[in-house]
Write a protein that holds these residues in place. Structure first.
Motif, PDB file in Angstrom:
ATOM      1  N   GLY A   1       0.807  -1.218   0.000  1.00 14.90           N
ATOM      2  CA  GLY A   1       0.000   0.000   0.000  1.00 14.90           C
ATOM      3  C   GLY A   1       0.838   1.265   0.000  1.00 14.90           C
ATOM      4  N   GLU A   2       2.139   1.146  -0.319  1.00 16.84           N
ATOM      5  CA  GLU A   2       3.045   2.298  -0.280  1.00 16.84           C
ATOM      6  C   GLU A   2       2.981   3.147  -1.538  1.00 16.84           C
ATOM      7  N   ILE A   3       2.437   2.605  -2.598  1.00 16.31           N
ATOM      8  CA  ILE A   3       2.340   3.331  -3.866  1.00 16.31           C
ATOM      9  C   ILE A   3       0.863   3.646  -4.118  1.00 16.31           C
ATOM     10  N   SER A   4       0.603   4.813  -4.682  1.00 19.96           N
ATOM     11  CA  SER A   4      -0.781   5.246  -4.889  1.00 19.96           C
ATOM     12  C   SER A   4      -1.489   4.330  -5.889  1.00 19.96           C
ATOM     13  N   LYS A   5      -2.675   3.888  -5.512  1.00 23.04           N
ATOM     14  CA  LYS A   5      -3.464   3.006  -6.375  1.00 23.04           C
ATOM     15  C   LYS A   5      -4.404   3.856  -7.220  1.00 23.04           C
ATOM     16  N   ILE A   6      -4.298   3.694  -8.541  1.00 19.68           N
ATOM     17  CA  ILE A   6      -5.178   4.431  -9.453  1.00 19.68           C
ATOM     18  C   ILE A   6      -6.473   3.657  -9.665  1.00 19.68           C
ATOM     19  N   SER A   7      -6.324   2.335  -9.822  1.00 17.69           N
ATOM     20  CA  SER A   7      -7.516   1.499 -10.005  1.00 17.69           C
ATOM     21  C   SER A   7      -7.179   0.069  -9.588  1.00 17.69           C
ATOM     22  N   GLY A   8      -8.235  -0.752  -9.475  1.00 20.23           N
ATOM     23  CA  GLY A   8      -8.041  -2.151  -9.132  1.00 20.23           C
ATOM     24  C   GLY A   8      -8.221  -2.409  -7.647  1.00 20.23           C
ATOM     25  N   THR A   9      -8.027  -3.668  -7.274  1.00 24.42           N
ATOM     26  CA  THR A   9      -8.154  -4.049  -5.864  1.00 24.42           C
ATOM     27  C   THR A   9      -6.899  -4.788  -5.422  1.00 24.42           C
ATOM     28  N   VAL A  10      -6.558  -4.581  -4.157  1.00 28.98           N
ATOM     29  CA  VAL A  10      -5.401  -5.255  -3.557  1.00 28.98           C
ATOM     30  C   VAL A  10      -5.887  -5.941  -2.289  1.00 28.98           C
ATOM     31  N   ASP A  11      -5.602  -7.230  -2.168  1.00 29.45           N
ATOM     32  CA  ASP A  11      -5.961  -7.971  -0.959  1.00 29.45           C
ATOM     33  C   ASP A  11      -4.719  -8.645  -0.402  1.00 29.45           C
ATOM     34  N   VAL A  12      -4.459  -8.381   0.865  1.00 35.91           N
ATOM     35  CA  VAL A  12      -3.352  -9.040   1.573  1.00 35.91           C
ATOM     36  C   VAL A  12      -3.950  -9.632   2.842  1.00 35.91           C
ATOM     37  N   MET A  13      -4.000 -10.954   2.895  1.00 38.83           N
ATOM     38  CA  MET A  13      -4.655 -11.629   4.017  1.00 38.83           C
ATOM     39  C   MET A  13      -3.601 -12.175   4.971  1.00 38.83           C
ATOM     40  N   GLY A  14      -3.376 -11.456   6.058  1.00 38.59           N
ATOM     41  CA  GLY A  14      -2.409 -11.922   7.045  1.00 38.59           C
ATOM     42  C   GLY A  14      -1.351 -10.877   7.336  1.00 38.59           C
ATOM     43  N   SER A  15      -0.514 -11.195   8.309  1.00 33.98           N
ATOM     44  CA  SER A  15       0.556 -10.266   8.687  1.00 33.98           C
ATOM     45  C   SER A  15       1.687 -10.326   7.673  1.00 33.98           C
ATOM     46  N   VAL A  16       2.421  -9.226   7.563  1.00 32.82           N
ATOM     47  CA  VAL A  16       3.452  -9.088   6.528  1.00 32.82           C
ATOM     48  C   VAL A  16       4.801  -8.802   7.162  1.00 32.82           C
ATOM     49  N   ALA A  17       5.859  -9.401   6.597  1.00 35.70           N
ATOM     50  CA  ALA A  17       7.240  -9.039   6.922  1.00 35.70           C
ATOM     51  C   ALA A  17       7.895  -8.572   5.639  1.00 35.70           C
ATOM     52  N   TYR A  18       8.615  -7.473   5.711  1.00 37.12           N
ATOM     53  CA  TYR A  18       9.163  -6.836   4.510  1.00 37.12           C
ATOM     54  C   TYR A  18      10.661  -6.619   4.678  1.00 37.12           C
ATOM     55  N   VAL A  19      11.416  -7.040   3.673  1.00 34.80           N
ATOM     56  CA  VAL A  19      12.857  -6.790   3.641  1.00 34.80           C
ATOM     57  C   VAL A  19      13.127  -5.896   2.433  1.00 34.80           C
ATOM     58  N   SER A  20      13.492  -4.643   2.710  1.00 36.93           N
ATOM     59  CA  SER A  20      13.676  -3.677   1.622  1.00 36.93           C
ATOM     60  C   SER A  20      14.997  -3.902   0.900  1.00 36.93           C
ATOM     61  N   GLN A  21      15.081  -3.349  -0.312  1.00 34.89           N
ATOM     62  CA  GLN A  21      16.284  -3.527  -1.109  1.00 34.89           C
ATOM     63  C   GLN A  21      17.472  -2.805  -0.470  1.00 34.89           C
ATOM     64  N   GLY A  22      17.232  -1.577  -0.040  1.00 40.04           N
ATOM     65  CA  GLY A  22      18.247  -0.839   0.715  1.00 40.04           C
ATOM     66  C   GLY A  22      17.993  -1.097   2.187  1.00 40.04           C
ATOM     67  N   ALA A  23      18.929  -1.764   2.843  1.00 45.68           N
ATOM     68  CA  ALA A  23      18.699  -2.197   4.230  1.00 45.68           C
ATOM     69  C   ALA A  23      18.399  -1.008   5.132  1.00 45.68           C
ATOM     70  N   TRP A  24      17.341  -1.148   5.924  1.00 40.63           N
ATOM     71  CA  TRP A  24      17.016  -0.122   6.930  1.00 40.63           C
ATOM     72  C   TRP A  24      17.292  -0.703   8.305  1.00 40.63           C
ATOM     73  N   ILE A  25      18.285  -0.110   8.965  1.00 42.96           N
ATOM     74  CA  ILE A  25      18.713  -0.573  10.284  1.00 42.96           C
ATOM     75  C   ILE A  25      18.574   0.594  11.251  1.00 42.96           C
ATOM     76  N   GLN A  26      18.045   0.300  12.439  1.00 44.67           N
ATOM     77  CA  GLN A  26      17.913   1.328  13.461  1.00 44.67           C
ATOM     78  C   GLN A  26      19.201   1.488  14.263  1.00 44.67           C
ATOM     79  N   SER A  27      19.387   2.683  14.828  1.00 40.61           N
ATOM     80  CA  SER A  27      20.444   2.853  15.816  1.00 40.61           C
ATOM     81  C   SER A  27      20.058   2.029  17.033  1.00 40.61           C
TER      82      SER A  27
END
Length: 1467
Positions: free
Chosen positions: A649-675
């Motif tokens: 859901g990070e990109i604006s949807k112009i049309s269509g439907t998106v269904d994601v059933m369940g919890s999500v884990a995401y590993v981005s291409q550029g690693a995001w690490i916290q201090s």
């Protein structure tokens, strides 16, 4: 007795000495009864006291209140003794009985001294408190009776009465202490664990009314701060009502309500109205305090009028009226003092709540901001909304009421003048009205300056944030000068508006200091010629006193308007941000009716820029079943990452439907690490389950890395993972996802940053085994993993062009076949001759790599700081922020003057202020004496006064102008020094210093130097000279005031010394608590997609609340301690004022001329406000000057070597060959850290292609950083064409080397400025470079071509495209030496093959050094270098190394072949 009565020492003794006989109604009999009662109490008190000393319970109380009280009691005791002695010496003195009474009273008062300074058991304190209360009540009744009957009161009895009142206050203080002690005793029964937290509970929430009024609830903190330097843990928590979570809940409720009521065409500021709805009650309370203060101030001219008339004998000269005047003055000053302190503290306290509400609202919005909104508001801007705009909101209540009640005070003073002077005041209203009208255009000019300044500041901070986050690439490319000039150009624009604003304020100061002069002169003329009031001392000094009352609002109104303008701008900016687009989240909930489907998109069109109408993804249709493994592949820029963002859901949807059933884990291409620590990053707020945690670490191949760290999984990770290699960051990120135990895993090319062997382990152990029952959607360029996935999506130009399993797609041909063929060609020739068939599923079990080449110690691959923490116990990379401790004296003030080269300006500023105050005093003295000389005409009297006052305006103009110029010089000097130091700092500084720490200095600290310090310095100077002048004038009229004045000044100095240690440390701590708030917000902005994917918003939100509360607590206690000091300072200075008033009342009529009475009291009435003004601004300046300390810390960073060494510059054609020799090269990053490269010796011959391979953390990137001298060699040499690179300037070196870094970096701007920041090349050259790096077709399709925008961090371009832009840069520069640091890690095999071909052709005669994880990238190199643990294992031609099956390189090739064998078997 006559002499004694004259001095007030008669009236009463014990009853058998009374003249009235035994008459219970007689004051003498009543006084005798009180003396007997006191003696009885003294007897009992002394018995308990002696017993206490015997038992060891008693001790001396060294707190300031008992000490001051005991001093006063001692003075009274000495006065009674002196009285008795005088009676013995004087022939007309009293009889024996009277002398006994005096001595007995001396004993009583001495006993009171002991009762104050000796702190014994509870019984002693209770007795003392009861005694003080009874004594005060009885003496008050007796003295009132005396006043009613005799209309006068002896001086000693009057003074003793005041001290009795002080004793009453001490008694009430003791009672409150007893109550508080009981509460604490009850708490002692609670568990010990709870007791520790109780120690930091807010005392404000538990304080009684007296404690709140006197600010005694903050005394324990001051006492602690006086005994030792305060640390953060010493500061109590906030009261519940002050906490950020409460403020946020109120704000959200009001905001939601306003949004529902909002009209679509409405332009009203919702932030303002939400604040107004929530805090109107608090604002009313602050308004009441401000009103009481204004009312008491407005009484001052009337009281002065009464005193002058009293001294003139106009009222019949009754003592009762004198006492009434003094009493009225005391009540007015006490109410003024208490209301004033409550006004300042409450306004800041409630302002802090507003500030916290808005800081949290901005952060909450950041967590919900859409991609469109994020493009409109960069990370730097969001940080600025918190650091500058929300902080400014904290001043809103104070400045709002200051502006409002300054007007009230102004009109009250006019009303007083009308009452005293009559219609003679009316002519003076015309110039007053004109000055008021001039405020309007002046305010508009200031508003324009402020808006332009803040806009320019935003631009500078946004650019500064971007530069600091990408400083490594800037140094590699030697672009420091270019970007420094960019920042300086933004600052020049900012400085232009700052200068205009500050200089306009100078003219405003002159206008507002001239207006009282003009008004008073006109009023004098009106009074004299209209004869509406007698033109005498009473009238003159009442007018001057009223105008003094008016001078504060006249001075404060423009300042308040200026601040309100800034606040309005901040309201608008925050309102605009909070109303921006928000992300529309998909509800991640299972649907029972469609349980087989895990995720799907139907007829989806998506766009990163929906306003453009050009979709990024078109006609997307796919669905994923539970437990399926889906791979997404395709060329660079095909939309693979955007597809995952569509599911999130990070990109604006112009049309269509998106269904994601369940919890999500995401590993981005550029690693995001916290201090924080490795453990913190993996757990991400979840509870620790040891077996699950250890398994997650194992399957992500992190176990050996963590075992090698000195601190294990508690190793601290620097900001943005600065001390981790690219592979380590990616694996930590993957481990976080595995530990989260989500239903659906979205993995965006997680294997690009690791070598082939590690990638195989991760794919087998993690994706296929640990996540076997999970749904996984994997974006990858590694074709070798595709045969075993359930489904493959092939993307091209934003569309899914093919879908199916591996075999189906191979048979279908087209795009997928091209990808596979490219991979097939890349691995051709890698097959070992003695290869035995291996199945893909068992790759990891058949790899026997070199024993010393396992992923191990903490070495960073993508930065210069390959820091191993071995041998550094107790040291982590990111150290606590440095701050001064203790009293640094005048050093910061001197630094401010010296760095700005403003000594001359400061001297002339002081002289100008002396001239101004001197002329103002001369004008008042002229009136005081001139009005008593009949020969001086009214015209001459007014004319000389007007001339002197007008001339003083010239000096105040000079003072303000010189202060403004000094401030501007300081702003320029500190900014220049800070910027030079930052850009010249070595990379190690940026690796060990969080960006937020630098940004705080570049924003709020620099803003303090810009705006706050110049005028604070000016105000302190003005108030100091004014205070000396005031006391001098008062002492010249009644010298006795000097005694009390000196005592008051000494006491004030003692209080200041008691207060300053705590205040100084509180301000320093506050400086260090603000940076984490900004850093956390900046960190969140960079990783907001990951945070939302894991549904971690709530945890991040609560962590942020804690940071805001920590920052707010230091702010609250800083202000509370300041008000504690000022309240007590006012009390002492009021004693000086009351003494002057007593002397005027009790000295014989005519002893002091009415003119001098008026002069003395007109200054005396301003004494307290002048002292408070001085204390406040001195404390503010002491706090502000800490910003000088903080910026100066970063002005003295040890610089890296010079950019150019004039007497040792290489030839212009250097390097003509490109030969590189390493001679016993050893690298370490800190003197006490271990070696990272351990004596490497080899030669890279001219024109050769050298491949550098090795495990993650083997030192590959360290070698590259050494070539660019991001770190200086510890020993050994690097020779390029025979020249030692350490002997030449950094710019001469780095401009001759080209690099494509591991992490591709783009800057906000255009394509042109990113490819050619220095503007050295033509458009034709740029287009040729773009064509060669496969970007020409994409860019020609854009409407703005080379001027097409690049957003922050290049977010509107894919990682692969960003890497291609970096290739375009080196194609433009065409240097003899090219370094590729994992340059093709983020692009597909086909594009990689094309680029390798281009590099071979374009850099055929160049020395090319390639660091790579993909073996095909280096297999065709002329030479291969194999590194392990910083040592050179092998350096030879790849063919020869391949022949030796025991060579480390041959084993690496075998591992790569093993990981790709399944893919090849299917080709």
């Amino acid at each position: 007795m006559v002499i004694l009565s004259k001095f007030g020492y008669g009236a009463g003794g014990l009853f058998f000495f009374c003249e009235e006989g035994f008459d219970l109604g007689a004051p003498c009999i009543q006084r005798s009864g009180l003396d007997i009662l006191n003696l009885l109490i003294v007897f009992v008190f002394l018995i308990i006291l002696v017993l206490g000393f015997i038992s060891g319970q008693n001790r001396i109380d060294k707190k300031w209140i008992p000490l001051v009280g005991s001093f006063c009691c001692a003075v009274i005791s000495i006065a009674y003794v002196s009285n008795a002695v005088w009676g013995l010496v004087d022939k007309d003195g009293g009889d024996f009985g009277w002398l006994v009474v005096q001595f007995l009273r001396a004993v009583i008062w001495f006993a009171l001294v002991l009762s104050l300074i000796v702190k014994g058991g509870k019984s002693l304190q209770v007795l003392a408190s009861i005694w003080w209360i009874l004594f005060f009540l009885a003496i008050t009744a007796i003295n009132t009776s005396v006043l009613l009957k005799k209309d006068n009161l002896e001086i000693l009895e009057s003074v003793a009465w005041l001290v009795n009142f002080f004793l009453l206050i001490c008694a009430l203080r003791n009672i409150s202490h007893f109550v508080y002690s009981d509460i604490r005793l009850k708490r002692l029964s609670e568990p010990l664990l709870a007791e520790k937290s109780q120690e930091r509970l807010s005392r404000l929430g538990q304080a009684n009314l007296f404690s709140k009024l006197a600010f005694s609830w903050v005394t324990p903190l001051l006492s602690l701060g006086y005994s030792k330097p305060l640390v953060l843990d010493d500061i109590p928590y906030l009261a519940t009502d002050d906490q950020a979570i409460v403020a946020n809940q109120k704000f959200v409720q009001a905001w939601d309500s306003l949004l529902k009521e909002r009209d679509s065409n409405s332009t009203k500021n919702l932030v303002f109205w939400a604040i107004a709805r929530n805090y109107w009650r608090e604002m009313v309370f602050v308004g009441i305090c401000a009103f009481l203060r204004a009312a008491c101030l407005s009484l001052s001219p009337l009281l002065l009028y009464g005193f002058v008339n009293y001294s003139n004998g106009d009222t019949g000269n009754t003592t009762w009226e004198g006492v009434l005047l003094v009493g009225s003055l005391m009540i007015a000053k006490i109410v003024e003092s208490i209301s004033n302190r409550q006004f300042y503290f409450s306004s800041r306290r409630y302002g802090m709540r507003m500030r916290s509400a808005l800081m949290v609202a901005v952060y909450q919005k950041l967590l919900r901001l859409s991609s469109v909104g994020r493009r409109r508001h960069s990370t730097g801007e969001v940080v600025n909304y918190i650091a500058v705009d929300a902080y400014r909101m904290g001043e809103f209540p104070m400045w709002f009421h200051t502006a409002l009640f300054s007007v009230v005070q102004l009109f009250s003073a006019i009303g007083v003048l009308l009452g005293v002077v009559g219609i003679g005041v009316l002519p003076g209203l015309l110039p007053l009205f004109i000055c008021g009208i001039l405020n309007v255009p002046f305010a508009k000019i200031l508003q324009k300056c402020q808006m332009q300044f803040m806009s320019a500041q935003d631009q500078r901070l946004r650019s500064t944030s971007e530069i600091l986050n990408n400083m490594k690439i800037i140094k590699l490319q030697s672009w420091e000068e270019k970007f420094k000039k960019l920042i300086e150009s933004y600052r020049d624009n900012e400085f232009k508006w700052l200068s205009e604003s500050q200089l306009k304020k100078v003219y405003g100061t002159v206008l507002y200091w001239m207006s009282p002069t003009i008004v008073s002169s006109v009023v004098f003329i009106g009074c004299a010629f209209l004869k509406s009031a007698p033109f005498n001392a009473g009238t003159i000094f009442t007018i001057l006193s009223a105008l003094r009352v008016m001078s504060e609002p006249v001075r404060m109104i423009p300042e308040a308007l200026s601040m309100l303008i800034q606040i309005k701008v901040s309201f608008d900016r925050i309102n605009s941000f909070l109303l921006d687009d928000e992300l529309i989240r998909n509800e991640n909930a299972r649907k029972s009716g469609d349980s087989e489907i895990s995720a799907r998109i139907l007829n989806g069109d998506f766009s990163w820029d929906p306003e453009s109408g050009i979709p990024t993804l078109k006609d997307i249709n796919f669905e994923v079943k539970w437990g399926e493994k889906i791979a997404v592949c395709g060329p660079v820029g095909a939309g693979k990452s955007s597809l995952l963002c569509a599911l999130l859901g990070e990109i604006s949807k112009i049309s269509g439907t998106v269904d994601v059933m369940g919890s999500v884990a995401y590993v981005s291409q550029g690693a995001w690490i916290q201090s924080g620590t490795i453990r913190d990053n993996i757990l991400s707020g979840q509870p620790m389950v040891k077996t699950k945690y250890e398994e997650a670490i194992r399957v992500c191949a992190l176990d050996k890395d963590i075992d090698s760290f000195d601190y294990g999984d508690l190793t601290e990770i620097g900001q943005r993972g600065l001390n981790m290699s690219g592979g380590q960051k990616q694996r930590i990120q993957l481990c976080r996802a595995v530990y989260s135990d989500a239903d659906i895993y979205l993995l965006d090319d997680p294997f690009s940053a690791v070598d082939a062997h590690t990638a195989a382990i991760l794919f087998n152990d993690c994706v296929m085994a640990a996540l076997a029952k999970k749904t996984v959607i994997l974006v990858t360029h590694q074709v070798e993993f595709l045969p075993v996935v359930d489904n493959i999506l092939v993307m091209e130009c934003g569309k899914i062009t093919q879908s199916g399993n591996y075999k189906e797609l191979l048979m279908a041909g087209t795009a997928f076949e091209q990808l596979v063929n490219a991979h097939k060609n890349a691995i051709t020739g890698l097959e070992p001759s003695d290869r035995k068939p291996k199945t893909f599923e068992h790759v990891s079990g058949h790899i026997d790599g070199p024993k010393d080449s396992q992923p191990s110690h903490l070495i960073k691959e993508n930065s210069e700081a390959d820091i191993s923490m071995n041998g550094l116990p107790g040291v982590q990379l990111t150290e606590d922020e440095e701050k001064e401790i203790g009293d640094v004296g005048w050093k910061p003030f001197l630094d401010y003057i010296i760095i700005s080269k403003g000594t001359l300006f400061m001297c002339f500023t002081i002289l100008s202020q002396i001239g101004f105050v001197g002329l103002q005093a001369s004008a008042s003295i002229w009136l005081a004496f001139g009005v008593q000389v009949p020969k001086i005409s009214i015209v001459m009297l007014i004319g000389v006064y007007t001339a002197l006052s007008t001339l003083s305006s010239f000096f105040v103009y000079l003072r303000s102008l010189l202060s403004a110029i000094l401030g501007l010089r300081a702003s320029k000097a500190f900014f220049s020094g800070f910027t030079d130091s930052i850009f010249n700092a070595p990379m190690l500084f940026f690796d060990s210093t969080p960006v937020g720490r630098i940004l705080t200095r570049a924003s709020s600290d620099l803003s303090t130097i810009d705006f706050d310090i110049p005028f604070s310095f000016c105000f302190v100077l003005a108030a100091s000279i004014e205070l000396v002048t005031t006391i001098s004038i008062m002492a010249s009229v009644t010298w006795q005031v000097l005694i009390v004045g000196i005592i008051a000044t000494v006491s004030t100095k003692y209080l200041q010394g008691y207060y300053q240690p705590s205040a100084r440390e509180l301000m320093r701590i506050n400086g260090t608590t603000k940076a984490p708030v900004m850093s956390y917000a900046g960190e969140t902005a960079l990783g907001v997609a990951t945070i939302r994917a894991f549904n971690m918003e709530e945890r991040f939100f609560h962590n942020y609340l804690m940071l805001v509360d920590t920052d707010a607590s230091t702010f609250l206690y800083s202000n509370a301690t300041l008000e504690w000091l000022i309240l007590r300072t006012e009390a002492f200075q009021n004693m000086t004022l009351f003494t002057a008033a007593f002397l005027i009342v009790y000295l014989p009529t005519g002893y002091i001329p009415p003119g001098l009475v008026g002069l003395s009291l007109s200054y005396a009435l301003a004494l307290t406000s002048t002292q408070v003004f001085l204390i406040r601004w001195y404390c503010n300046l002491s706090n502000y000057i800490i910003s000088v300390e903080r910026i100066k810390q970063f002005m003295n960073i040890p610089p890296e070597p010079p950019a150019i060494i004039e007497n040792n510059r290489p030839p212009g054609s250097w390097p003509s060959k490109g030969e590189i020799k390493l001679q016993e090269l050893k690298i370490k990053y800190r003197p006490n850290s271990p070696l990272v490269l351990k004596g490497i010796t080899c030669t890279f011959k001219e024109g050769t292609r050298v491949g550098i391979v090795g495990r993650t953390g083997s030192g590959k990137t360290t070698l590259i950083t050494a070539l660019f001298r991001l770190v200086e060699p510890y020993s050994g040499k690097i020779l390029v064409d025979g020249i030692d690179i350490c002997s030449i300037g950094l710019r001469d070196l780095r401009m001759k080397l080209s690099v494509i870094p591991q992490e591709p970096t783009l800057f906000k701007g255009s394509i042109r400025t990113n490819l050619d920041p220095l503007g050295l090349y033509t458009d034709d050259d740029i287009w040729k470079a773009l064509e060669k790096c496969q970007l020409k077709d994409i860019i020609t399709s854009l409407p703005n071509l080379l001027d097409s925008s690049v957003s922050d961090e290049g977010d509107n371009w894919s990682a692969g495209q960003r890497q291609l832009f970096c290739l375009g840069r080196v194609l433009l520069r065409r240097n003899k030496i090219l370094i590729l640091d994992e340059a093709t890690a983020s692009i597909d095999s086909a594009t990689d093959a094309v680029l390798q071909k281009i590099i071979r052709e374009e850099f055929a005669s160049c020395t090319v050094i390639t660091v790579a994880h993909r073996v095909p990238t280096v297999i065709d190199s002329d030479m291969v270098m194999v590194l392990s643990f910083g040592k050179l294992l092998e350096y030879e031609e790849p063919a020869k190394l391949m022949e030796d099956t025991n060579s480390s390189f041959a084993k690496l090739v075998a591992e790569y072949w093993s990981s790709t064998s399944a893919g090849k078997d299917h080709l």
